[in-house]
Each structure stands twice: as C-alpha cells, then as structure tokens.
Design a protein around this motif. Structure first.
Motif, PDB file in Angstrom:
ATOM      1  N   ILE A 103     -32.246   9.837 -30.474  1.00 17.51           N
ATOM      2  CA  ILE A 103     -33.492  10.179 -31.008  1.00 17.51           C
ATOM      3  C   ILE A 103     -34.593   9.321 -30.432  1.00 17.51           C
ATOM      4  N   LYS A 104     -35.494  10.132 -29.724  1.00 18.35           N
ATOM      5  CA  LYS A 104     -36.482   9.738 -29.018  1.00 18.35           C
ATOM      6  C   LYS A 104     -37.659   9.598 -29.610  1.00 18.35           C
ATOM      7  N   ASN A 105     -38.180  10.270 -30.406  1.00 15.79           N
ATOM      8  CA  ASN A 105     -39.044  10.313 -31.718  1.00 15.79           C
ATOM      9  C   ASN A 105     -38.840  10.903 -32.926  1.00 15.79           C
ATOM     10  N   SER A 106     -39.720  10.349 -33.953  1.00 16.55           N
ATOM     11  CA  SER A 106     -39.668  11.096 -35.240  1.00 16.55           C
ATOM     12  C   SER A 106     -40.719  10.994 -35.897  1.00 16.55           C
ATOM     13  N   CYS A 107     -40.923  12.082 -36.913  1.00 16.47           N
ATOM     14  CA  CYS A 107     -42.300  12.111 -37.503  1.00 16.47           C
ATOM     15  C   CYS A 107     -41.767  12.655 -38.919  1.00 16.47           C
ATOM     16  N   PHE A 108     -42.693  12.685 -39.854  1.00 13.79           N
ATOM     17  CA  PHE A 108     -42.602  13.508 -41.310  1.00 13.79           C
ATOM     18  C   PHE A 108     -44.187  14.022 -41.280  1.00 13.79           C
ATOM     19  N   MET A 109     -44.330  14.988 -42.425  1.00 10.17           N
ATOM     20  CA  MET A 109     -45.356  15.479 -42.725  1.00 10.17           C
ATOM     21  C   MET A 109     -45.236  16.332 -44.210  1.00 10.17           C
ATOM     22  N   LYS A 110     -46.624  16.545 -44.872  1.00  9.99           N
ATOM     23  CA  LYS A 110     -46.592  17.009 -46.095  1.00  9.99           C
ATOM     24  C   LYS A 110     -47.763  17.831 -46.211  1.00  9.99           C
ATOM     25  N   ASP A 111     -47.652  19.048 -46.623  1.00  8.95           N
ATOM     26  CA  ASP A 111     -48.803  20.207 -46.781  1.00  8.95           C
ATOM     27  C   ASP A 111     -49.194  19.804 -48.300  1.00  8.95           C
ATOM     28  N   TYR A 112     -50.473  19.575 -48.368  1.00 10.06           N
ATOM     29  CA  TYR A 112     -51.057  19.382 -49.851  1.00 10.06           C
ATOM     30  C   TYR A 112     -51.848  20.425 -50.393  1.00 10.06           C
ATOM     31  N   GLY A 113     -51.696  21.678 -49.498  1.00  9.27           N
ATOM     32  CA  GLY A 113     -52.419  22.755 -49.962  1.00  9.27           C
ATOM     33  C   GLY A 113     -53.993  22.673 -49.661  1.00  9.27           C
ATOM     34  N   LYS A 114     -54.588  23.459 -50.449  1.00  4.38           N
ATOM     35  CA  LYS A 114     -56.202  23.433 -50.150  1.00  4.38           C
ATOM     36  C   LYS A 114     -56.878  22.448 -51.385  1.00  4.38           C
ATOM     37  N   ASN A 125     -78.206  18.010 -47.703  1.00  2.00           N
ATOM     38  CA  ASN A 125     -77.574  19.163 -48.596  1.00  2.00           C
ATOM     39  C   ASN A 125     -76.093  18.987 -48.347  1.00  2.00           C
ATOM     40  N   LEU A 126     -75.503  18.943 -49.881  1.00  2.47           N
ATOM     41  CA  LEU A 126     -73.870  19.091 -49.603  1.00  2.47           C
ATOM     42  C   LEU A 126     -73.612  20.503 -49.663  1.00  2.47           C
ATOM     43  N   HIS A 127     -72.269  20.625 -48.992  1.00  4.20           N
ATOM     44  CA  HIS A 127     -71.746  21.980 -48.709  1.00  4.20           C
ATOM     45  C   HIS A 127     -70.242  21.859 -48.993  1.00  4.20           C
ATOM     46  N   GLU A 128     -69.949  22.761 -49.938  1.00 12.88           N
ATOM     47  CA  GLU A 128     -68.260  22.486 -50.254  1.00 12.88           C
ATOM     48  C   GLU A 128     -67.553  23.607 -49.563  1.00 12.88           C
ATOM     49  N   PHE A 129     -66.327  23.099 -49.266  1.00 16.30           N
ATOM     50  CA  PHE A 129     -65.068  23.885 -48.611  1.00 16.30           C
ATOM     51  C   PHE A 129     -63.995  23.571 -49.217  1.00 16.30           C
ATOM     52  N   HIS A 130     -63.128  24.413 -49.241  1.00 16.51           N
ATOM     53  CA  HIS A 130     -61.880  24.393 -49.833  1.00 16.51           C
ATOM     54  C   HIS A 130     -60.526  24.836 -48.479  1.00 16.51           C
ATOM     55  N   GLU A 131     -60.377  23.635 -48.118  1.00 13.06           N
ATOM     56  CA  GLU A 131     -59.426  23.775 -46.762  1.00 13.06           C
ATOM     57  C   GLU A 131     -58.088  22.952 -46.823  1.00 13.06           C
ATOM     58  N   LYS A 132     -57.276  23.257 -46.039  1.00 10.46           N
ATOM     59  CA  LYS A 132     -55.972  22.645 -45.860  1.00 10.46           C
ATOM     60  C   LYS A 132     -55.933  21.085 -45.630  1.00 10.46           C
ATOM     61  N   LEU A 133     -55.088  20.406 -46.394  1.00 13.49           N
ATOM     62  CA  LEU A 133     -55.019  18.695 -46.274  1.00 13.49           C
ATOM     63  C   LEU A 133     -53.444  18.725 -45.875  1.00 13.49           C
ATOM     64  N   ILE A 134     -53.372  18.271 -44.698  1.00 13.13           N
ATOM     65  CA  ILE A 134     -52.005  17.920 -44.019  1.00 13.13           C
ATOM     66  C   ILE A 134     -52.124  16.212 -43.849  1.00 13.13           C
ATOM     67  N   ARG A 135     -50.772  15.681 -44.362  1.00 13.39           N
ATOM     68  CA  ARG A 135     -50.572  14.368 -43.933  1.00 13.39           C
ATOM     69  C   ARG A 135     -49.426  14.350 -43.051  1.00 13.39           C
ATOM     70  N   VAL A 136     -49.612  13.237 -42.188  1.00 11.79           N
ATOM     71  CA  VAL A 136     -48.475  13.128 -41.229  1.00 11.79           C
ATOM     72  C   VAL A 136     -48.182  11.593 -41.023  1.00 11.79           C
ATOM     73  N   GLY A 137     -46.993  11.345 -40.747  1.00 12.86           N
ATOM     74  CA  GLY A 137     -46.759  10.007 -40.141  1.00 12.86           C
ATOM     75  C   GLY A 137     -45.679   9.983 -39.001  1.00 12.86           C
ATOM     76  N   GLY A 138     -45.607   8.619 -38.589  1.00 11.36           N
ATOM     77  CA  GLY A 138     -44.466   8.613 -37.500  1.00 11.36           C
ATOM     78  C   GLY A 138     -45.178   9.211 -36.018  1.00 11.36           C
ATOM     79  N   ASP A 139     -44.385   9.678 -35.333  1.00 15.96           N
ATOM     80  CA  ASP A 139     -44.796   9.931 -34.057  1.00 15.96           C
ATOM     81  C   ASP A 139     -45.405  11.355 -33.976  1.00 15.96           C
ATOM     82  N   PHE A 140     -45.877  11.813 -34.770  1.00 14.83           N
ATOM     83  CA  PHE A 140     -46.423  13.456 -34.962  1.00 14.83           C
ATOM     84  C   PHE A 140     -47.279  13.593 -33.627  1.00 14.83           C
TER      85      PHE A 140
END
Length: 762
Positions: A103-114, A125-140
């Motif tokens: 194994i040369k590299n490894s990583c993990f991830m999780k999609d937390y949705g919008k 002025n504050l502007h609201e957005f509902h967008e994807k949050l993705i968390r990653v780790g390792g050698d992504f």
C-alpha cells in the motif's frame, strides 16, 4: 500535360455530377420511401448518439483521476454473504498501510450531506447556503487531486479543523468571481457555529465522479466503533492479489464459528458499474445493445429499400454500362449514394439530438447531450454513418449491376431468388425485433409497477423523516412534544435507520445452529407507528427503553429459531438471545413475534429481523426522527415541522417522504423501463416506416397488376390482401419466433428479483 490535366479534372467533375444527379433522381423518383428511410435513419442516429454519450459517461466514471488504475475501495464480506460492506472506522486505512508495504497511500472520507453555511459580504450582510460538507483524512490530497489545486495549499486542511478546501464552483457561489484563499465562512453542525478559513481551491469534479463538489474539511480520528467512513487504498502497481492474500490470512487467524471476514478490493473505475447500489453494468450494456439494435433495424430498412428499387433502376444502370460506363465506377457510385443518404440522415439527426437535449436527456439519461461537450461520441456517430452507409450500399451495388444487359434492357428480368430471400429474411427480422421489444418493454414496466405497488407490510405513506443529528436528548423530547401539539401530526418515532437502509446483525447459537437476525434499534412505539401486527407475546413498553434490551422478531426469525430448538416445546418468547454483536454487547430478551414485512428492496426476500429497544440508546444515539402526518394538510404540516426545527437547531433540515425514498430503490428499473419503452417505440416506428415505404413502393410498381385485377372485378379488400399477403405471412412467422425468445429473456431477467410480476399469457 495541361490538356491531360484538364481532361482528368473534367472527368472528376463529370463523375461528381453523375453521383449528385443519381442521388437527386433517387430522392425525387422515390420521394416518400426515401424520406421515410432518411427520417428512420436520422432518428436512429439521434438515439444512438444519446446512448453512446450515456455509455461513455458510465464507462469513464472516475477516470478523471490520474491514479485511478491504482486506487481501490476497501470492502469486506461477512460469512461469504452476498452483501459487500464499504464502511470502516477512521483507523482501518492507516493500520493497513502501516502493516502492508504493497500500500503506497491510504485515505478515508465521509459525506455529511447538505448543511447550512453563512457567508458575510462586503456590506456585512449574511447570506445562507445549503451545500455539501465532506470530511477527509489520510493521503486524500496526494491520491486524488495532487495536480488539481487552483490556488493555496490543500494539505493545510489537515493541520487544523478550521481550515477548508473548496471546489471552484463552490468558491464562486460563496464569494463570486473574486474568490481568494483566506476568505472566511461559517457552518452550522451539531448545533454549533463553526468558523472556517479557506486555505485552498481545487478544480471541480466532473459529473461522472464518485466525489461531489462542496466544502472539504479534515476528519479527526474517531472511536474505533464509529464505522461510517469510506476507505481507499493506493497500491503499488501489480500488488492487488498479493495484498488481498495477506489481509485475508490475517482475518483467517481471527475467524470464529459465527463470523468469517473476507476483504475485497474494488478498482476505483469499477465502483460505479459493479458495486451493488451504485450504477449498473447490466443497464449500461442493455442501453448500448438497444442503440445498436435500433441502428441495425434502420439499416435493414435501407437495404430492403435498395433491393426493392433494383428492378426499377436496373434499366438505367445497364444503359450506362452499354454506353461505356466503367462497371467498377457504377458499383462505386451506388455505394456512394448509400453513403451520402446515410450522412444526410446523420446531419438531420442533429435536429433530433437538440430536441432530446431539451426534453428527455436529463429525465431519462441523466447526461448532458450538448454537441460541444461530447465531441468524441459525435465523431463516432458521424464516422458510423459514413462507414455503415458505404457497407450497406455494397450489396445493392453488386446486385444491381450483375444482370445481363440485354435482358435488363428488354425488361424481362426479375429480382433474383437470393435477393428476394434476403429481403424477406430481413423483413421477418424487423418484425421479430419489434415484437420482442414490445414484450420486453411491457414486462419491465409491469415489474417496476409491481415493485412500487406491492405492499411492504408497513405504513409508508404520509411518513416523513430526517436526520436528527447530535441534538441532545432533552432537546429531542421537547422538540417532539412541541411537534405533537399540531393535530396533523399523528405519531413520532426515533430510529437508528429507515426502511431500505442497511441494518446491523446479531447472532446466537441454538442447538448447534447459528441463528442470525438483522436488528433495527427503535423507540418503543414502533409497531403502532408502522401498523405492524403482533403475532405472539407482547408489544414494547415505555420502561423497556431503559432496562435490559428487549427484541420483537419477525416470523422468519421465529421459524429459524424454532427449527434450531431440539425440543419443540421450547418457547421463543422469553428466550435470552445472548450474542456478541448486540448493540450494547449484552443480553437481549425476546418479548414478542410480529408479522413479516419488507424492510429492504424487493430485489431481496424477507430476512430474519428484529426491532430492539433498551438502555435508552434510541433516545441518545438514534439517527432519524420519523413523523406520521395527516395526508390532508401535507404542505402545511411540513412547513410547521420546518418552523419548529428552526427553534431548536441551526442545521439544514433535509426532510424526506418515506414512500418517495422507497420508490427510489427502483429508480434503475424505472429509468430502464422508460428508456427501453422509448427506444422500443422508436424501433417499432422505424421498422413500420421501413415496411410502409416498401408497401408504397410495391403498390407503385404493381400499378398495372392492380389495374388488371380491378378490370376483372377484384374488390378493394382483395387488392389490399394481394398487396399485403406476403407481409402478413412474414409477421405471423416473426411472431411465432419472437414470443418464446422474449419469454425466455424476460424470465431470465426476472430471476434478479425475489418478488416478481406474473408472466401474463396475453
């Protein structure tokens, strides 16, 4: 020399004029039949282009990554079962990389949705957005986007939890065209306000990619029991089999009587088409086969028409032969006519493609059919029109120039037996295809309707659900109590999952046989919520939620337990289902038995399963809140739920209707049914157009015969029967062949489903 050159140019110009004249003569003399053939070919090309675009989209999935051939999704399979598990904890990829040098590299991830993001503009002025949050780790970063960074240093996101990488489209949405590294934004998650700084911006991921555009953050390592992450491994080329052998040898050492874990590595480009629940190689190949089938039908029409025209055009061909026309050029000119007609049909298909692009491409194909974005498929279709046009013109070219000139000029010739046999065979083939397509398309639709309408054994209409996140237990109770003040809200339940999702599994040995059950951790009112009938024992009680775990199993699990008991007098009710994989790792008492119901797609049969309550973990750790509402005021009730949610949480409320979620389980069959129905109708129309063109041509060429029959007193019906007798016989033969072939194909396809529509004889 100059004179010779002029002669050559003059000859070429003459030949071009001859080719053009012959083409225009053909289109003018046989106007209706020619138009029908060209329209049929153009529609076939439009559909073929659309299917090629979709096929290219599927086969090139995840090919945008430079290291795609060396990256694998890490999955496991328990007890040689059919289901692959693609979720791990955060430690697994790092531990594997540290243990195995392949194994040369490894990583993990999780999609937390919008989730909700807040961005402050230059005017505060504050502007609201509902967008994807993705968390990653390792050698992504090193594995997936080492050369796709537009600005900043993407590796900085791993230095702290408040640093983010945005995809380019997301940066433009948040900050406009003046996006820069160093911008700040806020996101709300788990009822906390989190400030983050943009440290990098990368290129957008394409549509045919496993990763989505959004906000990428670091994922700190979590507890070993938190197994909600997708792990990827980058291998040194050529080491996949060697690595799998090593990993599975390690698992062999920990093998138990009730669990046998095996690792499997899925190549990144194969995930979309081959991993269960993603795309579908079978659907892609079916669509490709349908497109090729339609092209074959369209060109069969063309060949039939060319053969039918041969007797009418034969006199002109042979006059040119007698006048000294080169026979090779004569053959070539006929083949070029075919090629030009085919290419004209392709050019006309561009208009149909434009119509498909604005009407059906997004609904059925889920791809963009714009010509500018699909140059390769466009060139492939154009090349196919030229090559196929020339190839199908070769047989008519040789057929029309092989008659004896004297016989041809005398008009006493007739189409050869082999030509008639070929034409009749091709027409029968067209009819077989049309009948086969109709039957298959109908049964795919019947199966889709059957799966959508078959009762699941639980109430799924007028049930909404949403992820409740990490809302504290006290807030959940207050939130639920306020919701119940609305008379249109009938009941509320908490659950660790919803129908159609993957369930946990517990095991126990009875009489030397291991019994397994899927487990669904819920609140105590779950049977009443879903209107599930109790067969034996008692229902859950409120106090069960705070003591030792209690379970109510379904009839399938009950029968498995009873067959395992050596003494038939043993009572399942009150039995301790002691196991190692219970939610809290302790004892679970069976207090009741309920009727079977479906909790997975109807592709699968009902499996042993149980509801579980106890230790207050549904209140503390449940992922979902399910709400049964009055169907009369759906929109008003949904708005009330949204407004109440905002009092307790800043997070985005991603609310779904349960029946719509369940129907999406069959989206692949639904799309396939629609696509095959459309392609089937087009195939049938093209075939009918071809046959209709032949009938018109046949009627025109038999005007003298028809006149003689009319003079001798033949009725209109007798004349119609005379003209169409051959076609009716051909259709009858085709029907007799097509029905058993279609029956076999449909029967094999239905084997993929545990529950299937009857095979209607009609």
């Amino acid at each position: 020399m100059t004179s010779l050159l002029l002669v050559c140019i003059t000859k070429k110009q003459y030949k071009m004029r001859v080719l053009l004249y012959n083409l225009l003569f053909l289109l003018k003399r046989f106007r209706t039949s020619s138009i029908l053939n060209i329209i049929g070919l153009s529609v076939a090309f439009a559909v073929f282009y659309a299917i090629i675009v979709r096929t290219y989209y599927d086969l090139s999935f995840d090919r945008n990554f430079e290291k795609a051939d060396n990256i694998y999704l890490y999955t496991t399979r328990h007890n040689n079962g059919p289901r692959l598990l693609d979720k791990t904890n955060t430690q697994t990829p790092k531990e594997l990389a540290g243990k195995f040098p392949e194994i040369k590299n490894s990583c993990f991830m999780k999609d937390y949705g919008k989730i909700m993001f807040e961005v402050e503009d230059s005017m505060n002025n504050l502007h609201e957005f509902h967008e994807k949050l993705i968390r990653v780790g390792g050698d992504f970063i090193d594995m997936f986007i080492p050369n796709n960074i537009i600005m900043g240093d993407a590796r900085q996101i791993f230095t702290a939890n408040d640093k983010a990488m945005l995809t380019e489209s997301m940066a433009r949405k948040f900050f406009g065209n003046d996006y820069l590294v160093g911008k700040s934004l806020v996101f709300h998650q788990q009822n906390r306000r989190n400030n983050i700084t943009v440290v990098a911006i990368c290129k957008d991921f394409p549509d045919n990619c496993s990763f989505e555009n959004g906000v990428y953050l670091n994922q700190p390592e979590r507890l070993e029991g938190d197994r909600g992450y997708t792990s990827y491994l980058e291998l040194i080329p050529g080491n996949k089999d060697k690595l799998l052998t090593k990993i599975n040898k390690e698992y062999e050492k920990t093998k138990t009587d009730y669990d046998n874990l095996r690792a499997e590595l899925i190549p990144l480009p194969d995930i979309h088409l081959k991993f269960p629940g993603k795309g579908g190689l079978g659907t892609t190949l079916s669509l490709l086969a349908t497109g090729l089938w339609l092209m074959i039908i369209a060109y069969i029409n063309f060949v039939n028409f060319s053969i039918a025209m041969a007797p009418v055009r034969l006199k002109g061909f042979n006059i040119r032969r007698i006048l000294g026309e080169n026979p090779l050029f004569l053959k070539f000119s006929i083949a070029v006519e075919s090629t030009l007609i085919s290419f004209v049909a392709f050019l006309l298909s561009l208009l149909f493609i434009h119509y498909f692009k604005i009407s059906v491409s997004r609904d059925f194909l889920q791809v963009d059919l714009s010509l500018s974005k699909n140059i390769s498929p466009l060139l492939l279709a154009a090349g196919a029109s030229i090559i196929m046009g020339f190839l199908v013109g070769i047989y008519p070219a040789f057929h029309a120039t092989t008659f004896n000139p004297a016989i041809a000029l005398n008009g006493s010739f007739s189409t050869s037996f082999h030509s008639k046999a070929l034409k009749n065979t091709l027409i029968v083939f067209q009819f077989i295809t049309a009948v086969f397509t109709i039957i298959v398309a109908f049964f795919i639709k019947y199966q889709h309707d059957y799966m959508q309408n078959k009762p699941w054994g639980l109430t799924k209409e007028n049930v909404v659900y949403f992820q409740i996140g990490k809302m504290p237990a006290h807030n959940r109770k207050v939130f639920a109590a306020e919701l119940k003040e609305n008379p249109d809200i009938i009941d509320i339940a908490l659950s660790t999952c919803v129908p159609s999702e993957t369930l946990n599994e517990i095991s126990r040995e009875y009489g030397g046989k291991w019994i397994k059950m899927k487990t669904w951790e819920t609140s105590a009112n779950i049977l009443n919520f879903f209107d599930i009938n109790l067969v034996e024992g008692r229902d859950f009680e409120d106090e069960d939620c705070y003591g030792t775990e209690k379970i109510i199993c379904n009839m399938t699990a009950f029968k498995d337990i009873m067959t395992a008991f050596k003494d038939a007098n043993n009572n399942v009710i009150g039995t301790d289902f002691a196991c190692n994989y219970a939610f809290t790792g302790g004892m679970t008492e069976i207090v009741g038995v309920m009727e079977d119901f479906h909790f997975q797609s109807l592709h699968k049969s009902i499996q042993p399963m149980a509801f579980v309550v106890g230790k207050d973990y549904t209140t503390l750790f449940s992922n979902y809140m399910l709400i049964k509402i009055n169907g009369k005021n759906r929109d008003k009730t949904v708005n009330y739920i949204n407004d109440t949610w905002k009092k307790f949480s800043k997070e985005f409320l991603d609310l779904h209707f349960l029946d719509e979620t369940i129907n999406k389980l069959y989206e692949k069959e639904n799309n396939l049914a629609k696509l095959l129905t459309i392609c089937g109708l087009i195939t049938i129309i093209v075939a009918i157009m071809g046959v209709y063109g032949l009938i018109l041509f046949n009627a025109k060429s038999k005007r003298k015969t028809i006149a003689l029959h009319k003079v001798h007193g033949a009725s209109i019906m007798e004349v119609i029967l005379m003209l169409n007798r051959g076609f009716l016989i051909q259709f009858a033969v085709a029907y007799i062949i097509a029905v058993p072939v279609a029956y076999y194909a449909v029967n094999r396809w239905l084997e993929n489903f545990a529950y299937k529509t009857p095979m209607y004889w009609w």
